[in-house]
Write a protein that holds these residues in place. Structure first.
Motif: not given
Lengths: 182, 182, 182
Positions: B48-51, B133-134, C168-170
């Motif tokens: 979800t962070g990447a999305a 959702e993402m 930050t990691f991504l």
């Protein structure tokens, strides 16, 4: 010839060359750290799958993974006490690998093997044979061999089998499209 | 037009085109092999962070991970003995996942869930909703479905949920900037 | 100057620039999720190996991995009950990390440490020192610190130690040649 354009062209050619040199090749590099049956299956299914797609594939066996490549039919002597003990405690080769979960003293692993057979899924030893045929490269971590007290004479016969260090793995991995730690 | 330069230009254009074709897209491809709560949380937090950063994200669920996507509210019949047994032994869906360490018969996992709530960290089921959702893509490994004896009718409802093999994963992974095996 | 060629050149220059901007740098980004001694050794051996090859290396410590970076010599008060409990149950720093397999109540881990010493393999604390010297970057996951109830004052002294999130990691990982989840 237009000199400004010619100069720009030469400069651009050099930049394209640099990009080409740095672009990863159509390769897959996997670290097989785990000695568990389930993870080893995953590693070999990914590796043979990648080889089938024409990708150059390399498996770097380290730590517990090293144990998967011992040949159950080979035995070597002349080990010190610690190496003998380690050798006895670790599963001797792919046929002895167990599940990381739900092993239940071997029952869960036996169930999984039965299940795989009934679904026509290749066993781990069969996948290793397939990997051989598909020219998947195998590299065993030098340091792990030494730590586990394994000798080269007790490892499986595998064409082109190499012993190498982390630098060799990293060089290949940096030049690969896919790298995974399993 | 200068013919030498024009020829060099055409050649360079072809090389740049090849580089563009081979360059990975702004994608993340993750293998979710583990069925443990802690690793599943890591997978969904990364996904979800990447999305959220605009990266196209794909999760490939395989082996124990497959179990995370069973819907606790659905039940299917007509399974053979082995599939029924496996189905009963594996956690039924994300709400039942436990920690890989310090589970202590469920106590550690309960503690972690309480802790997550108190720190306002999304639970695993909430993270799955967020992933929906993402538009995080989910692909479930065909072979694992068959091995675990799961049926498609017992899996969660997820938009665009796909069943695929390792080849599909590898194709996407080779075209991704980040690939991880979790 | 030939205008057609000049236009093509400008266009190609822009495409090459885009490719250069998107090409990953000579970097390695590792997630250290596990708090186990064996996996931590693997992470630091890969990290220091990569640094020795001139690659910029970054370790992102999350979940159980966070515990490896607690300083055994530091203690902090003022924690709530749950944080105190978690803190007591998790190994306090790298010297206390145990093997993921064959720990046997600490005996297996002790055996491994003895073995490493006898083979002149650096211990985990020594590898952390080496990582410092080689300027391996360490980033600790904010969210994990909060979940585990760790305070910054109890973490090891490490030059440039940062606390960051998954974004930050991504960002770093997407810009790296090698990314692994350990």
């Amino acid at each position: 010839m237009d000199e400004t354009l010619a100069a720009q062209m030469a400069q651009l050619q050099a930049r394209v060359e640099a990009l080409e040199g740095a672009a990863p090749e159509n390769r897959v590099s996997l670290v097989v750290f785990s000695g568990d049956l389930d993870k080893a299956l995953a590693a070999f299914i990914i590796a043979t799958g990648a080889a089938a797609m024409g990708m150059e594939t390399m498996l770097f066996f380290t730590f517990w993974g090293t144990s998967l490549l011992r040949d159950p039919a080979k035995s070597v002597g002349g080990k010190d006490a610690m190496s003998t003990m380690f050798g006895a405690m670790l599963p001797k080769g792919a046929p002895k690998a167990t599940l990381s979960k739900m092993n239940f003293g071997g029952m869960g692993t036996a169930m999984m093997r039965t299940l795989m057979k009934s679904k026509n899924v290749a066993s781990l030893p069969q996948l290793i044979e397939l990997a051989k045929e598909m020219e998947v490269k195998i590299c065993i971590c030098d340091l792990s061999m030494s730590l586990m007290g394994f000798k080269r004479e007790e490892m499986i016969d595998y064409p082109g089998l190499q012993y190498c260090g982390v630098a060799t793995f990293l060089e290949q991995a940096a030049n690969s499209k896919v790298q995974l730690f399993i």
